[in-house]
Design a protein around this motif. Structure first.
Motif, short mmCIF file in Angstrom:
data_model
loop_
_atom_site.label_atom_id
_atom_site.label_comp_id
_atom_site.label_asym_id
_atom_site.label_seq_id
_atom_site.Cartn_x
_atom_site.Cartn_y
_atom_site.Cartn_z
N ARG A 41 0.74 -1.16 -0.09
CA ARG A 41 0.05 -0.07 0.17
C ARG A 41 0.93 1.29 0.05
NH1 ARG A 41 -2.56 -0.98 4.28
NH2 ARG A 41 -1.21 0.20 5.72
N GLU A 42 1.89 1.37 0.81
CA GLU A 42 2.72 2.28 0.93
C GLU A 42 3.66 2.56 -0.52
OE1 GLU A 42 2.49 4.56 3.26
OE2 GLU A 42 1.04 3.12 4.14
N VAL A 43 3.97 1.61 -1.07
CA VAL A 43 4.87 1.68 -2.19
C VAL A 43 4.19 2.05 -3.43
CG1 VAL A 43 6.36 0.25 -3.78
CG2 VAL A 43 6.30 -0.21 -1.16
N PHE A 44 2.80 1.62 -3.53
CA PHE A 44 2.06 1.83 -4.72
C PHE A 44 1.12 3.09 -4.62
CE2 PHE A 44 3.26 -2.58 -5.24
CZ PHE A 44 3.71 -2.69 -6.73
N ARG A 45 1.00 3.62 -3.19
CA ARG A 45 0.15 4.77 -3.12
C ARG A 45 0.68 6.16 -3.91
NH1 ARG A 45 -0.42 6.61 2.93
NH2 ARG A 45 -1.69 4.77 2.70
N GLU A 46 2.03 6.17 -3.80
CA GLU A 46 2.59 7.35 -4.73
C GLU A 46 2.27 7.04 -6.28
OE1 GLU A 46 4.43 11.09 -5.23
OE2 GLU A 46 3.68 10.01 -3.36
N GLY A 47 2.63 5.83 -6.68
CA GLY A 47 2.51 5.54 -8.17
C GLY A 47 0.93 5.74 -8.45
N LEU A 48 -0.03 5.54 -7.73
CA LEU A 48 -1.44 5.73 -8.07
C LEU A 48 -1.35 7.46 -8.30
CD1 LEU A 48 -3.13 3.19 -6.02
CD2 LEU A 48 -2.88 3.25 -8.59
N LYS A 49 -0.84 8.00 -7.11
CA LYS A 49 -1.17 9.55 -7.21
C LYS A 49 -0.36 10.28 -8.64
CE LYS A 49 -0.76 10.61 -2.28
NZ LYS A 49 0.27 11.19 -1.29
N VAL A 50 0.79 9.59 -9.00
CA VAL A 50 1.34 10.28 -10.28
C VAL A 50 1.03 9.57 -11.56
CG1 VAL A 50 3.54 11.24 -8.99
CG2 VAL A 50 3.43 8.96 -9.86
N SER A 51 0.09 8.45 -11.36
CA SER A 51 -0.22 7.62 -12.59
C SER A 51 0.75 6.95 -13.05
CB SER A 51 -1.07 8.61 -13.56
OG SER A 51 -2.10 9.16 -13.20
N ALA A 52 1.73 6.59 -12.46
CA ALA A 52 2.93 5.63 -12.87
C ALA A 52 2.35 4.59 -13.76
CB ALA A 52 3.81 5.44 -11.85
N ALA A 53 3.30 4.22 -14.71
CA ALA A 53 3.00 3.01 -15.40
C ALA A 53 4.02 1.87 -14.77
CB ALA A 53 3.56 3.09 -16.90
N SER A 54 4.96 2.10 -14.07
CA SER A 54 5.88 1.17 -13.64
C SER A 54 6.74 1.80 -12.66
CB SER A 54 6.73 0.58 -14.65
OG SER A 54 7.63 1.43 -15.16
N LEU A 55 7.39 0.85 -11.62
CA LEU A 55 8.32 1.38 -10.55
C LEU A 55 9.35 0.47 -10.44
CD1 LEU A 55 7.05 0.56 -6.98
CD2 LEU A 55 6.36 -0.43 -9.02
N ILE A 56 10.22 0.96 -9.74
CA ILE A 56 11.61 0.28 -9.41
C ILE A 56 11.86 0.55 -8.01
CG2 ILE A 56 14.17 0.22 -9.79
CD1 ILE A 56 13.63 0.94 -12.73
N VAL A 57 12.19 -0.57 -7.30
CA VAL A 57 12.60 -0.10 -6.03
C VAL A 57 13.96 -0.27 -5.67
CG1 VAL A 57 10.32 -0.65 -5.10
CG2 VAL A 57 12.02 -2.56 -5.00
N ALA A 58 14.67 0.25 -4.45
CA ALA A 58 15.97 -0.01 -4.46
C ALA A 58 16.15 0.14 -2.70
CB ALA A 58 16.90 0.92 -5.14
N HIS A 59 17.16 -0.49 -2.19
CA HIS A 59 17.54 -0.40 -0.86
C HIS A 59 19.27 -0.57 -0.86
CE1 HIS A 59 17.11 -4.74 -0.34
NE2 HIS A 59 18.13 -4.36 0.80
N ASN A 60 19.64 -0.11 0.07
CA ASN A 60 21.38 -0.26 0.28
C ASN A 60 21.68 -1.32 1.38
OD1 ASN A 60 20.06 1.78 2.26
ND2 ASN A 60 22.18 1.80 3.12
N HIS A 61 22.64 -1.80 1.40
CA HIS A 61 23.27 -2.69 2.27
C HIS A 61 24.72 -1.83 2.85
CE1 HIS A 61 21.56 -7.01 0.81
NE2 HIS A 61 20.80 -6.15 1.27
N PRO A 62 24.46 -1.59 4.05
CA PRO A 62 25.48 -0.60 4.78
C PRO A 62 26.78 -1.44 5.02
CG PRO A 62 23.34 -0.31 6.22
CD PRO A 62 23.01 -1.46 4.97
N SER A 63 26.71 -2.93 4.69
CA SER A 63 27.81 -3.79 4.89
C SER A 63 28.57 -3.62 3.58
CB SER A 63 27.41 -5.22 4.92
OG SER A 63 26.67 -5.64 3.83
#
Length: 214
Positions: free
Chosen positions: A144-166
């Motif tokens: 819900r949190e990930v796609f909420r912004e996508g619905l707001k901006v009418s996104a066609a797709s998305l990419i997620v990312a996160h870092n590994h501090p190690s």
């Protein structure tokens, strides 16, 4: 005779950021161990070549240790970010490398940051959102949190990312679980998850799409 580092520092102060040479900037980043023969050789490679080099590449040069290599990489990373946001045209993601370059700033955090970028039909970035900070946990990454912004901006797709501090971008079972959950949610919502990129240090990253999880 003054050391190269001291001369470069004085010239930077006198001439300003816009008028100092690439060689002097490199001397400032390397520090007191900087030698003009080394900074001259590096500057001769040109900014484009330098921006594609790794920490190990830089450490092959005399006087360039781990800390200096990290400073140089960070400087080019920051320059890339500033350049990206200064352009009027939107950033286009055509490959996992493009996505990793966009999220390169995540490598400098000492805790995990999970973020998403939202793309239009031309794969141009139209928005970016931080989902949460802290250890990655499937229960924290709610679709819900990930796609909420996508619905707001009418996104066609998305990419997620996160870092590994190690610094090691190898995916964990939790990373894979989160990815599969978002893929399924995207299918139901109609916004495709193109990739989940894990950012390590020194330009290293892992694409879960290339691993077959997207």
């Amino acid at each position: 005779m003054k050391k190269h580092y001291s001369v470069a520092k004085e010239e930077l102060v006198f001439y300003g950021n816009e008028n100092t040479s690439l060689q002097n900037v490199l001397a400032m980043l390397i520090g007191p161990k900087a030698e003009p023969s080394v900074t001259g050789e590096l500057a001769g490679l040109g900014a484009k070549t330098l921006s594609s080099m790794t920490a190990e590449d830089f450490k092959k040069y005399e006087g360039v240790g781990e800390l200096a290599a990290t400073r140089i990489l960070s400087a080019f990373g920051l320059a890339g970010i500033l350049n990206k946001f200064s352009k009027e045209e939107r950033y286009v993601v055509r490959s996992p490398e493009d996505a990793a370059n966009y999220f390169v700033d995540l490598a400098h955090h000492n805790q995990e940051h999970f973020e998403a970028i939202y793309l239009n039909t031309k794969n141009q970035v139209v928005a970016r959102k931080n989902i949460f900070k802290g250890s990655l946990n499937a229960s924290l990454v709610h679709p819900r949190e990930v796609f909420r912004e996508g619905l707001k901006v009418s996104a066609a797709s998305l990419i997620v990312a996160h870092n590994h501090p190690s610094g090691d971008p190898s995916p964990s079972s939790e990373d894979i679980q989160v990815t599969k959950r978002l893929v399924e949610s995207g299918k139901m919502i109609g916004i495709e998850l193109l990739d989940h990129v894990i950012i390590g240090d020194c330009g290293k990253f892992t694409s879960l799409k290339e691993k077959g999880h997207c």
